[in-house]
Design an enzyme around this catalytic site. Structure first.
Site, short mmCIF file in Angstrom:
data_model
loop_
_atom_site.label_atom_id
_atom_site.label_comp_id
_atom_site.label_asym_id
_atom_site.label_seq_id
_atom_site.Cartn_x
_atom_site.Cartn_y
_atom_site.Cartn_z
N ASP A 270 0.81 -1.13 0.14
CA ASP A 270 -0.05 0.01 0.30
C ASP A 270 0.52 1.47 0.09
OD1 ASP A 270 -1.37 -2.15 0.86
OD2 ASP A 270 -2.06 -1.76 3.00
N GLN B 122 4.18 1.26 2.02
CA GLN B 122 4.27 -0.70 3.05
C GLN B 122 5.97 -0.92 2.19
OE1 GLN B 122 2.45 -2.25 5.66
NE2 GLN B 122 3.14 0.29 6.09
N GLU C 41 -10.86 -2.66 4.39
CA GLU C 41 -9.64 -2.25 4.54
C GLU C 41 -9.08 -0.70 4.04
OE1 GLU C 41 -6.29 -5.47 2.64
OE2 GLU C 41 -6.06 -6.06 5.20
C1 FRU Z 1 -3.69 -3.89 2.12
C2 FRU Z 1 -3.47 -4.16 3.88
C3 FRU Z 1 -3.38 -2.90 5.29
C4 FRU Z 1 -2.57 -3.30 6.09
C5 FRU Z 1 -1.14 -3.74 5.10
C6 FRU Z 1 -0.13 -4.46 5.94
O1 FRU Z 1 -2.80 -4.03 1.37
O2 FRU Z 1 -3.34 -5.75 3.67
O3 FRU Z 1 -4.83 -3.04 5.42
O4 FRU Z 1 -2.52 -1.97 6.47
O5 FRU Z 1 -1.98 -3.92 4.07
O6 FRU Z 1 0.93 -4.36 4.37
#
Ligand code: FRU
Length: 487
Positions: free
Chosen positions: A52, A68, A226
């Site tokens: 993300d 991420q 999410e």
């Molecule tokens: C979405 C997710 C989020 C989480 C993150 C972890 O892709 O699952 O909900 O915070 O990725 O990497």
């Protein structure tokens, strides 16, 4: 030769940067960057897996993009936040790792979150993930802020654990301000396995009180929501989120493992914790699009960036120790009752000299943009010498993106074609952005967008029928040197 870490042993997904040698990192980076499928004008990880976008904001004259990142391989492991910034989306500063999982509350990952800029301060919010000895994931919503030297100070845990109505799937905070009060939305799964968003408010950005579940009039929308994102435009509220679980699937919608939807409604009624919305709409029609965020820049543009990937497929490039990229930045606007997306104006600066599109157009670059007018019926075939193809076409009624004959077909269990009903049936302009292994298609004046990976080894020609226009080879984005990781 180095020994790759065996990620089939799930424990190894929590191996840290300090557990591996510099040699390991430089070897996997070399393998990643030598991959012909590695993008040239999209943001992608140096190595390992990105997912993300996080903390998107326009701050002190620059667009800030965090994402991420699991550094050690192409799997979802111990997540960090990586940080880059840009003034123009052509030149990028590389700030390295912004958040390390170095506290008990985020010991198993600094998960997604957002930024909120106020004056000269960038507030940051994220979910700390901690696994107990019994492997129970305890989420904490954490507050921090960006320092002058681009590091983040973690200040305090705002919320530990979850409200009673929620399971431990509770994450991805986003904050906005109205009438001197701060409001925070957190995505989650209720204890009855329904997707939901929690609403909080506070007088300070790092002190929040729970208000309850955000009420909507949606019929069921999966078991987990999410990455909520909320903004206001033209006196409307726009909520975007990424629901997991079965939605009302048909040929035209919700064919990916997880979806992204939006709704346009009255502005959020914070007193009643209510969003007056009845239906949500799928935001993208391609194979690979998830967890987008939006932010506003100094000119008042609302910019969206998403993850050009999804969490369940094994991608052909995984073997080269990198996974995923971010989408191009897009300007989003409400038009009527729809959200339309257009590639950001700045991207035109990537263009080299334009070429008149030929019926069998020989490609001089694997990174290019097509600006075309399409007839009622048209077909665009991306091809290599072995006749391996990706095809984008329309019979006048619908569009179809067909990945069934690529060099590397994968994730077939989710289908190899994606369709969308065509809104503009007459001649109209379509823009396509192709990078080494991705395609983003903007049709129907931005109302219909397909975002996908595509894998054609040695693609060298694009064949067009019912299409006129130009093709622009695109230059690479310019990245400064990677800083050392502060392990
Ligand atoms: C979405 C997710 C989020 C989480 C993150 C972890 O892709 O699952 O909900 O915070 O990725 O990497």
């Amino acid at each position: 030769m180095i020994d790759y870490i065996d990620f089939s042993n799930r424990q190894n997904r929590f191996v840290t940067l300090s557990d591996v040698s510099n040699d390991y990192l430089s070897t996997i980076e070399k393998i990643a960057k030598e991959d012909p499928y590695y993008p040239s004008y999209h943001i992608a990880p140096h190595h390992g897996l990105m997912n993300d976008p996080n903390g998107l904001a326009f701050f002190r004259g620059e667009h800030h993009i965090f994402y991420q990142w699991f550094p050690l391989g192409p799997v979802h492991g111990l997540k960090h936040w990586y940080h880059v910034s840009t003034k123009d989306f052509i030149h990028f500063k590389d700030h390295g790792i912004a958040l390390y999982p170095d506290q008990l509350y985020d010991s198993h990952g600094c998960h997604s979150g957002s930024a909120f800029v106020e004056g000269d301060k960038m507030h940051l919010f994220y979910t700390g993930n901690h696994l107990t000895e019994e492997s129970v994931a305890i989420p904490s919503q954490v507050y921090g802020f960006l320092n002058e030297d681009q590091t983040i100070s973690k200040e305090n845990v705002i919320i530990e654990g979850t409200p009673a109505e929620f399971s431990n799937n509770f994450r991805d905070p986003i904050v906005f301000k109205r009438d001197k009060k701060y409001y925070m939305l957190v995505g989650g799964e209720t204890s009855k396995n329904k997707g939901a968003i929690a609403l909080y408010s506070g007088d300070q950005p790092n002190e929040m009180t729970y208000h309850g579940i955000l009420q909507t009039n949606f019929k069921d929308a999966g078991y987990m929501w999410e990455c909520p994102n909320y903004f206001e435009q033209n006196n409307c509220g726009v909520l975007i989120f990424s629901p997991q679980g079965e939605l009302n699937k048909d040929k035209y919608q919700y064919n990916n493992v997880f979806s992204v939807v939006y709704c346009i409604s009255d502005v959020l009624d914070v007193a009643k914790s209510k969003l007056n919305a009845y239906e949500y709409i799928e935001l993208d029609k391609g194979f690979d699009f998830y967890a987008p965020q939006t932010y506003e820049d100094a000119c008042g543009r609302r910019i969206l960036i998403g993850w050009l990937g999804n969490s369940k497929s094994i991608y052909p490039t995984d073997q080269n120790m990198w996974a995923h990229m971010l989408t191009l930045p897009r300007e989003v606007k409400i038009e009527g009752n729809r959200l339309v997306q257009q590639p950001l104006q700045e991207l035109r600066e990537l263009r080299a000299k334009g070429q008149d599109l030929q019926t069998n157009h020989q490609l001089t670059s694997r990174s290019f943009e097509m600006v075309i007018e399409v007839d009622q019926e048209f077909e665009i075939v991306f091809r290599n010498e072995d006749n391996e193809t990706v095809v984008f076409s329309s019979n006048g009624e619908e569009y179809c993106l067909d990945r069934s004959k690529m060099t590397q077909v994968y994730a077939e269990e989710y289908g190899t074609k994606r369709y969308a009903l065509r809104k503009q049936k007459e001649k109209h302009q379509i823009r396509l952005f192709i990078d080494s292994s991705s395609i983003e298609i903007f049709c129907d004046h931005g109302e219909t967008v397909f975002t996908s990976r595509m894998f054609i080894k040695g693609m060298n020609v694009v064949c067009c029928h019912g299409v006129t226009g130009d093709l622009y080879p695109l230059n690479q984005i310019v990245k400064d040197t990677k800083p050392d990781f502060n392990i």
